[in-house]
Design a protein around this motif. Structure first.
Motif, PDB file in Angstrom:
ATOM      1  N   ARG A  17       0.792  -1.223   0.000  1.00  7.58           N
ATOM      2  CA  ARG A  17       0.000   0.000   0.000  1.00  7.58           C
ATOM      3  C   ARG A  17       0.825   1.274   0.000  1.00  7.58           C
ATOM      4  N   SER A  18       2.160   1.162   0.170  1.00  5.87           N
ATOM      5  CA  SER A  18       2.897   2.431   0.131  1.00  5.87           C
ATOM      6  C   SER A  18       3.489   2.657  -1.248  1.00  5.87           C
ATOM      7  N   SER A  19       3.674   3.929  -1.567  1.00  4.55           N
ATOM      8  CA  SER A  19       4.078   4.284  -2.926  1.00  4.55           C
ATOM      9  C   SER A  19       5.492   3.801  -3.230  1.00  4.55           C
ATOM     10  N   GLY A  20       6.346   3.727  -2.202  1.00  2.00           N
ATOM     11  CA  GLY A  20       7.719   3.292  -2.459  1.00  2.00           C
ATOM     12  C   GLY A  20       7.896   1.801  -2.264  1.00  2.00           C
ATOM     13  N   LEU A  67      14.381  -1.804   1.128  1.00  2.00           N
ATOM     14  CA  LEU A  67      14.994  -2.139   2.418  1.00  2.00           C
ATOM     15  C   LEU A  67      14.787  -1.073   3.481  1.00  2.00           C
ATOM     16  N   GLU A  68      14.669   0.162   3.046  1.00  2.00           N
ATOM     17  CA  GLU A  68      14.525   1.230   4.030  1.00  2.00           C
ATOM     18  C   GLU A  68      13.216   1.138   4.800  1.00  2.00           C
ATOM     19  N   ALA A 143      17.281 -11.289   3.289  1.00  2.00           N
ATOM     20  CA  ALA A 143      17.820 -11.583   4.623  1.00  2.00           C
ATOM     21  C   ALA A 143      19.046 -10.732   4.923  1.00  2.00           C
ATOM     22  N   ILE A 144      19.946 -10.634   3.937  1.00  2.12           N
ATOM     23  CA  ILE A 144      21.137  -9.804   4.131  1.00  2.12           C
ATOM     24  C   ILE A 144      20.725  -8.341   4.266  1.00  2.12           C
ATOM     25  N   GLY A 145      19.766  -7.949   3.427  1.00  2.13           N
ATOM     26  CA  GLY A 145      19.291  -6.570   3.465  1.00  2.13           C
ATOM     27  C   GLY A 145      18.694  -6.205   4.808  1.00  2.13           C
ATOM     28  N   ALA A 146      17.949  -7.135   5.414  1.00  2.66           N
ATOM     29  CA  ALA A 146      17.315  -6.840   6.700  1.00  2.66           C
ATOM     30  C   ALA A 146      18.363  -6.621   7.774  1.00  2.66           C
ATOM     31  N   GLY A 159      20.064   5.049   4.563  1.00  7.91           N
ATOM     32  CA  GLY A 159      19.906   4.417   3.261  1.00  7.91           C
ATOM     33  C   GLY A 159      21.216   4.212   2.532  1.00  7.91           C
ATOM     34  N   ILE A 160      22.097   5.191   2.645  1.00 12.54           N
ATOM     35  CA  ILE A 160      23.368   5.113   1.915  1.00 12.54           C
ATOM     36  C   ILE A 160      24.271   4.078   2.584  1.00 12.54           C
ATOM     37  N   VAL A 161      24.298   4.120   3.904  1.00  9.63           N
ATOM     38  CA  VAL A 161      25.072   3.137   4.662  1.00  9.63           C
ATOM     39  C   VAL A 161      24.633   1.735   4.257  1.00  9.63           C
ATOM     40  N   LEU A 162      23.304   1.618   4.182  1.00 10.16           N
ATOM     41  CA  LEU A 162      22.694   0.344   3.863  1.00 10.16           C
ATOM     42  C   LEU A 162      23.192  -0.219   2.530  1.00 10.16           C
ATOM     43  N   ALA A 163      23.147   0.620   1.506  1.00 12.58           N
ATOM     44  CA  ALA A 163      23.541   0.171   0.178  1.00 12.58           C
ATOM     45  C   ALA A 163      25.008  -0.261   0.164  1.00 12.58           C
ATOM     46  N   ILE A 164      25.843   0.513   0.853  1.00 11.34           N
ATOM     47  CA  ILE A 164      27.273   0.205   0.860  1.00 11.34           C
ATOM     48  C   ILE A 164      27.544  -1.108   1.609  1.00 11.34           C
TER      49      ILE A 164
END
Lengths: 221, 204
Positions: A17-20, A67-68, A143-146, A159-164
């Motif tokens: 239900r969310s746009s992203g 992931l965010e 799983a890794i993303g979480a 978000g940026i930390v996450l991607a790296i």
């Protein structure tokens, strides 16, 4: 079990239900595949040779998108506190969130992929393997993303930390997933890379929830 | 159950926010935390809930047999209601409550009772994004009606509530106390007749 199901349902609904959420991740995946022939030209041999890798790169990036919203919203509005007070161990709370993220990204992508195969002139024989490899591989990506999302939840602009954090860990999935599909096109056996892919996913499914739960507990102290 | 705090202290980063906090609460007791913004009211509630580690002093939660509660037993013995959100614009009011019922281990039929008790029935099918601040807060307070818990930890329970809801909250808390429950609330306004108060931070 009831609590597990409720968290799963809650997160799936939030994703749908969310746009992203799920729609964005699916659209992103489809757009990368759709735009490639325009960027590289319609040369069918070229497209065919890059197709396995490109599908997997697109899937990897598309699963990053959602992931965010796996943990960040819960830390912001206090839901995380209530999750911690719930009878379910934090590891299982995270597992529910992983499955929810997968349903709203990886599952949709793997169902979508066979329809996009012809865009890149992928062998019809390779479609089932493409679908299957995405199906099992994207669970591991979630799983890794979480785990990374849990680490990034306390950081501003997480978000940026996450991607790296996530990308290097995702590379084995990319290698084995893409080579399974490429093997079918080269008329060789795809089972070996598929088994490696499954092994990566199993490791991620064990380590991911434990790491994420530990990160969430650390966040508070 | 009983809650006994001896000389509690808390830090935010390196800064001491309170120390020498002592109280002892038994069945039917209420404690209202007062103090300016940033004086550690929410921190104290979170420490009692076990959401924050103890930073100084001693905190004991004892069951009826005077035995210390395990972490799991403590989680099952308390309600923590914060003034912050919980309401997602993507979920309807009924869906939000059903989610929280599952987190609390409450049966699904508790949702209807909670909707009625907090006069949320007319809003049940609205999405969270449509609610006013007071309605959102009422939805958060409706958690209290989902499941019986002995210890209620309320963070700013009166914020944004209208007169009728305020008096309803007072009644509900009074009933909880009469049944042998414990209420610890952080509030800027007088609450529950300010039976027993604890002032945190510098006095005005």
């Amino acid at each position: 079990m009831n609590t597990f199901r409720a968290i799963l349902w809650h997160d799936v609904m939030m994703g749908l239900r969310s746009s992203g959420g799920a729609a964005l991740s699916a659209a992103f995946f489809a757009l990368i595949v759709f735009l490639t022939p325009f960027g590289l030209g319609p040369e069918s041999a070229t497209l065919k040779s890059i197709a396995p890798g490109l599908f997997w790169i697109a899937a990897l990036l598309a699963t990053l998108l959602g992931l965010e919203r796996v943990i960040q919203p819960d830390t912001e509005d206090g839901t995380l506190d209530l999750l911690r007070l719930s009878p379910l161990p934090m590891e299982l709370v995270v597992l529910a969130k992983i499955v929810a993220h997968w349903i709203t990204s990886g599952l949709i992508i793997s169902l979508l992929a066979p329809f996009l195969g012809p865009m890149l002139n992928l062998d019809v024989a390779a479609l089932p393997v493409l679908m299957f490899s995405l199906f099992i591989g994207t669970i591991g990506l979630s799983a890794i993303g979480a785990a990374a999302a849990a680490l990034g939840a306390s950081v501003q602009r997480g978000g940026i930390v996450l991607a790296i954090l996530v990308l290097p860990l995702n590379i084995p999935f990319l290698i084995f997933g893409a080579s399974a599909v490429a093997n079918v096109q080269a008329n060789t056996d795809p089972s070996q890379p598929l088994m490696f892919l499954a092994a990566c996913t199993l490791i991620a499914l064990v380590v991911g929830p434990i790491a994420a739960a530990a990160a969430l507990r650390l966040n508070e102290e | 159950m009983r809650v006994i705090a001896e000389s509690l202290a808390a830090f935010r980063g390196e800064r001491l926010i309170f120390r020498h906090v002592n109280f002892e609460l038994g069945p039917g007791d209420a404690l209202i935390l007062h103090g300016p913004n940033g004086s550690g009211k929410t921190t104290l509630l979170r420490v009692i809930a076990g959401l924050l580690g103890l930073m100084g002093g001693r905190l004991r939660l004892l069951d009826k047999a005077e035995k210390p509660l395990t972490d799991e037993a403590r989680d099952r013995a308390l309600h923590f209601v914060s003034h912050v959100g919980l309401v997602r614009s993507q979920l309807r009011v009924r869906e939000t409550l059903a989610f929280h019922a599952a987190l609390l281990g409450a049966p699904a039929k508790a949702v209807d009772a909670a909707l009625d008790e907090w006069n949320l029935r007319p809003l049940a099918d609205l999405s969270g994004g449509m609610l006013s601040a007071g309605q959102r807060h009422r939805l958060a307070l409706a958690r209290l009606a989902l499941q019986k818990r002995e210890l209620w930890l309320l963070d700013e329970p009166l914020v944004a509530l209208d007169v009728a809801s305020k008096s309803h909250l007072n009644e509900v808390c009074q009933k909880h106390l009469d049944n042998g429950g414990i209420v610890i609330a952080a509030s800027h306004e007088p609450f529950l007749g300010d039976l027993r108060t604890l002032h945190l931070g510098p006095r005005a």
